[in-house]
Write a protein that holds these residues in place. Structure first.
Motif, PDB file in Angstrom:
ATOM      1  N   SER A 161       0.814  -1.171   0.043  1.00  0.00           N
ATOM      2  CA  SER A 161      -0.030   0.086  -0.004  1.00  0.00           C
ATOM      3  C   SER A 161       0.850   1.194   0.036  1.00  0.00           C
ATOM      4  N   TYR A 162       0.308   2.386  -0.089  1.00  0.00           N
ATOM      5  CA  TYR A 162       1.006   3.508  -0.306  1.00  0.00           C
ATOM      6  C   TYR A 162       1.678   3.758   0.844  1.00  0.00           C
ATOM      7  N   SER A 163       1.352   3.296   2.265  1.00  0.00           N
ATOM      8  CA  SER A 163       2.201   3.762   3.307  1.00  0.00           C
ATOM      9  C   SER A 163       3.599   3.042   3.447  1.00  0.00           C
ATOM     10  N   ASN A 190      -6.598  -0.544   6.719  1.00  0.00           N
ATOM     11  CA  ASN A 190      -7.938   0.602   6.624  1.00  0.00           C
ATOM     12  C   ASN A 190      -8.831   0.127   5.834  1.00  0.00           C
ATOM     13  N   ASP A 191      -8.775  -1.125   5.201  1.00  0.00           N
ATOM     14  CA  ASP A 191      -9.910  -1.407   4.342  1.00  0.00           C
ATOM     15  C   ASP A 191     -10.709  -2.814   4.728  1.00  0.00           C
ATOM     16  N   GLY A 228      -1.923   2.710  -3.346  1.00  0.00           N
ATOM     17  CA  GLY A 228      -3.504   2.375  -2.812  1.00  0.00           C
ATOM     18  C   GLY A 228      -3.647   2.010  -1.392  1.00  0.00           C
ATOM     19  N   GLN A 229      -4.802   1.451  -1.022  1.00  0.00           N
ATOM     20  CA  GLN A 229      -5.167   1.398   0.359  1.00  0.00           C
ATOM     21  C   GLN A 229      -4.714   0.113   0.758  1.00  0.00           C
ATOM     22  N   THR A 230      -4.727  -0.209   2.220  1.00  0.00           N
ATOM     23  CA  THR A 230      -4.372  -1.333   2.793  1.00  0.00           C
ATOM     24  C   THR A 230      -5.631  -2.374   3.052  1.00  0.00           C
ATOM     25  N   ASP A 231      -5.637  -3.489   2.195  1.00  0.00           N
ATOM     26  CA  ASP A 231      -6.659  -4.335   2.490  1.00  0.00           C
ATOM     27  C   ASP A 231      -5.842  -5.610   2.758  1.00  0.00           C
TER      28      ASP A 231
END
Lengths: 388, 498
Positions: B308-310, B385-386, B357-360
């Motif tokens: 993810s982006y982080s 967060n997802d 992107g997000q963290t799923d």
């Protein structure tokens, strides 16, 4: 002529909310779009001037109605295939308006809020469009020369009318929230909450455009709620899985989907002051099949109120949305003006509508900052009465 | 009551130590994606002081636990600053540990420790003895005198060390006084007057002198190239490509696994695609080399890797979480009999991964569990967060309802230190979280994970640390014997942290 595409009620059709990401009191809710049409694109145009003067009526340097504000950026929308600038971002920008030097400052003169630049290209100033619409509500002042109004009020109306708002960078937390926010691959928008109050919604048509425009949110302006004092962080919501309903991995997957749905429902509920309420819209520009409009909610002081602008496509889908939450003082001002206008600016009739006395109404007008409309003698009489 | 209190005391001690060792694997006092550098260093300093004050013996033994260099240096300094322990046995063990750890550090870090002794005004007898032994044990002191001149001078003058031969006059009277018979010192002297001598010096020393002589950067880089160490070559890729077109050739076979992964991630996508087979082989070789040093055979392994982006890290640790994930991917794939990887964002080839992107994590975790892995390794910064907290809930229910006998082992490997929690951020109590700095630590931390889970007792943890101490001291004794035979190439020994 009423257009069917004028929004009566904001409905987020075709849009989906994802679970929020929280950063120090800010809650950012991603808005996802499953089907992207790709025929409306937005791109950023930055202005590095200290202020901008937008001619709303009349030519660029001619006398007429002007809108003055700090405008850090504009949006350029292109539609129906003219997409080169939108896709690649970097292109030599056509000169937009005129720059004037005023001492160490530079001031940009811009022509209109929404300015057609090419056959399929329109430049607009996001939020300022809606704000200008809000400011021009009942701009003309009284139309019948009732005895209570001052000479200035009768001749010039509410000119100049001003509102103040808070720039995003006034709150360092917002910058942190936007920096650490993880953008979804289908994301086209964002709902911005502070202490679980909806401050702003921003939605565009295409995920790539959103990715490019994400950081501009820090340059936008927000209502006073942004700076309202709050303790600590946003509470993390304890949505849990129900262990008793799980007996296989498939159940677990089902429960997880339910959890995701719960999040979306929760955010939908939180944004209930904007989505699903009745709005009053006016048409601003027709661009191909797209209709640019601005709107405001009921302006009832008892409810949360938003102003904003939106673009609706031919099939009625919401392609662009940007909103601003009015502070309670701003709502009160708008409410008073609309009530006055509906009673033809007659103080007694308006006071009756509001179930109050005309003296109290005069005091309320003065408190709201419209004291200059009334004659001094009327105001003084009202205040004497009030003090007693 | 007394017994109960004792159990609690032991539990607290175990939790404290696990937290500390865990922090020492990941924290470097640098800025992370979600946390700033100031918070990181305040947090880790507090942890060090707390553990030193309460569990001194175990604090010293942590030096042997395989923790990162930053924290090793901190422990050495803190131990030297606080005098020596009373008991003779502890005193001997601590001294041996400090000496061994200092020798095992990369040279620039070890000299930095000696220099910090002066800055922190630590000058007891033990500190002087440690500095003396370290300096006397160096294979090529003339090289050190040129490359780490200021640091060595600080250590020598602060510790009143006596040096043989020309090194002392070189350090304290400078090169203007005399000519030297030691070739490297003489080259250094000549390089102040003649450009030609520059190119026989180490790169970092020559760099400054080249500016003094006004040598154009591209000429300098071309001529100094044979003198570059492997780490310097990797480091120079970007800047030299900017300045003269062709970066110095890298021997991909020599770089360490995580460094290699970070190097790959810094390359543009087209380059990665064009050199795919070459890069892949290099990463696989590096992974096998790590496993040769720390052999660990694993069964059916699933990896959940966070891109993810982080995972893009911070300015100071650019792309490090993603680099650790990529390196772990290669490490596990060569350590496991059966292996499958799931990235949080779709990736066509692991080599082409980028942070977006997000963290799923929950969805790939479910897929991995459905695949039926024995061991699931999650590499992530601990933020999901997802939807939020999904992994914590998912693993809790999974453990409670579907796998109470713990047939599937779950481990969360976290390369990011969370300064507010004094530990790498975790996914709740059902998954043990262990910190890492490099993917090379993964075999070590997999062994440590059972302590992080809370199942093992304090006695076991102490035994574990004691066994690591023995191994470290044995390794150190062996290394010193080997060194006496032939002198190491000092330039090669100089790798270390970039």
């Amino acid at each position: 002529m009423t257009d069917a595409r004028l929004i009566q009620r904001l409905e987020p059709t075709g849009l989906r909310l994802a679970p929020s990401q929280v950063w120090g009191g800010m809650r950012l809710v991603p808005v996802l779009r499953d089907t992207v049409r790709g025929d409306l694109r937005m791109t950023l145009r930055t202005y590095d001037d200290e202020a901008a003067v937008v001619s709303v009526k009349g030519g660029l340097k001619e006398p007429g109605l002007k809108y003055v504000s700090y405008v850090p950026h504009g949006l350029v929308m292109t539609w129906a295939g003219r997409q080169s600038e939108a896709v690649y971002g970097a292109q030599l920008q056509p000169s937009d308006g005129k720059r004037l030097k005023a001492g160490p400052f530079s001031i940009r003169l811009l022509h209109r809020m929404a300015h057609r630049e090419d056959r399929r290209q329109l430049r607009m100033l996001p939020l300022h469009l809606a704000m200008e619409g809000f400011l021009s509500l009942q701009f003309g002042g009284p139309e019948i020369a009732w005895a209570e109004y001052s000479r200035e009020g009768l001749s010039r109306g509410l000119d100049p009318r001003s509102e103040s708002s808070v720039p995003g960078w006034a709150l360092p937390m917002l910058d942190g929230a936007l920096r650490t926010f993880e953008i979804h691959s289908q994301q086209v928008g964002l709902l911005l909450f502070k202490d679980d109050a909806l401050l702003s919604a921003f939605i565009v048509a295409h995920p790539e455009d959103y990715r490019a425009l994400h950081r501009t949110l820090v340059e936008d302006f927000y209502g006073e709620l942004l700076l309202q004092y709050s303790f600590g962080d946003e509470p993390e919501l304890g949505l849990t899985l129900d262990a008793s309903r799980v007996s296989s991995l498939e159940d677990l997957r089902g429960e997880l989907n339910r959890m995701r749905q719960d999040w979306a429902d929760f955010h939908g509920f939180m944004a209930g002051g904007l989505f699903g309420v009745d709005v009053t819209s006016t048409r601003v520009y027709k661009a191909g099949g797209f209709l640019l409009q601005r709107f405001h909610t009921s302006l009832d002081p008892d409810e949360e109120n938003h102003i904003g602008e939106a673009i609706v496509g031919t099939d009625g889908t919401l392609e662009y949305l940007k909103t601003y939450r009015l502070s309670s003082a701003q709502t009160r001002r708008a409410y008073l003006l609309s009530q006055l206008a509906e009673s033809d600016w007659h103080l007694e009739t308006t006071a009756e509508r509001l179930r109050t006395t005309s003296q109290d109404l005069a005091v309320r007008l003065r408190n709201a900052g419209f004291g200059y409309l009334l004659k001094d003698s009327v105001l003084e009489a009202a205040q004497r009465k009030h003090r007693r | 009551m007394a017994a109960l209190a004792e159990v609690r005391v032991e539990q607290v001690a175990r939790e404290d130590l696990v937290m500390f060792v865990n922090a020492c694997f990941s924290c470097t006092g640098q800025r992370e994606f979600y946390g700033d550098a100031r918070g990181q260093s305040v947090s880790i300093e507090f942890l060090h002081q707390y553990i030193l004050g309460n569990y001194r013996r175990l604090y010293a033994r942590t030096l042997a636990a395989g923790i990162n260099h930053f924290n090793q240096a901190q422990i050495i300094l803190n131990l030297l600053a606080s005098g020596s322990p009373v008991e003779a046995r502890d005193k001997a063990e601590e001294g041996a540990l400090i000496a061994a750890a200092l020798r095992a550090l990369p040279s620039q870090r070890a000299f930095r420790v000696l220099e910090s002794l002066r800055n922190r005004r630590i000058n007891n007898r033990r500190a002087r003895a440690v500095a003396r032994d370290y300096v006397n044990g160096r294979a090529n002191l003339a090289f050190d005198a040129v490359k780490y001149r200021a640091k060595l001078r600080a250590a020598v003058s602060h510790g009143h060390l006596k040096l043989e031969g020309e090194v002392a006059p070189f350090l304290f009277h400078g090169w203007k006084k005399r000519s030297f018979t030691q070739p490297l010192l003489e080259t250094f002297r000549r390089a102040h007057y003649a450009q030609e001598a520059l190119y026989e010096l180490p790169y970092t020393v020559a760099e400054g002198l080249a500016v003094k002589h006004g040598v154009p950067r591209d000429v300098f880089l071309r001529r100094i190239e044979p003198r570059l160490t492997a780490a310097e070559r990797l480091r120079l890729q970007e800047s030299s490509a900017r300045e003269r077109g062709t970066p110095p050739p890298v021997e991909l076979g020599r770089a360490s696994l995580t460094k290699l992964a970070l190097y790959v991630l810094a390359l543009p996508h087209e380059v990665r695609r064009a050199r795919q087979t070459e890069l892949q082989t290099a990463l696989e070789h590096a992974a096998t080399r790590v496993l040769r040093r720390a052999p660990s055979r694993l069964g059916r392994v699933a990896a959940i890797l966070d891109n993810s982006y982080s995972s893009s890290g911070s300015l100071e640790k650019r792309r490090r979480p993603l680099g650790v994930a990529l390196a772990t991917h290669y490490l596990l794939s060569s350590a496991a009999q059966e292996y499958r990887a799931w990235w949080t964002g779709p990736v066509e080839d692991a080599l082409l991964v980028s942070a977006r992107g997000q963290t799923d994590i929950a969805t790939p975790l479910l897929d991995a569990l459905a695949w039926g892995a024995d061991l699931v390794v999650i590499v992530s910064d601990g933020y999901d967060n997802d939807p939020p907290k999904a992994v914590a809930e998912l693993t809790r229910v999974f453990r409670a309802k579907l796998d109470p006998e713990r047939r599937t082992a779950l481990v969360h490997v976290n390369p990011v230190f969370d300064s507010e929690g004094y530990a790498p951020r975790s996914f709740g109590t059902a998954v043990p979280t262990v910190g890492v700095r490099d993917a090379e630590d993964v075999p070590t931390v997999l062994g440590f994970a059972r302590f992080a889970e809370g199942a093992a007792s304090l006695g076991e943890l102490e035994a574990y640390l004691a066994s690591r101490v023995e191994a470290m001291l044995a390794r150190d004794a062996q290394g010193r014997q080997g060194e006496d035979g032939g002198s190491r190439d000092a330039a090669q020994a100089d790798g270390g942290e970039a």
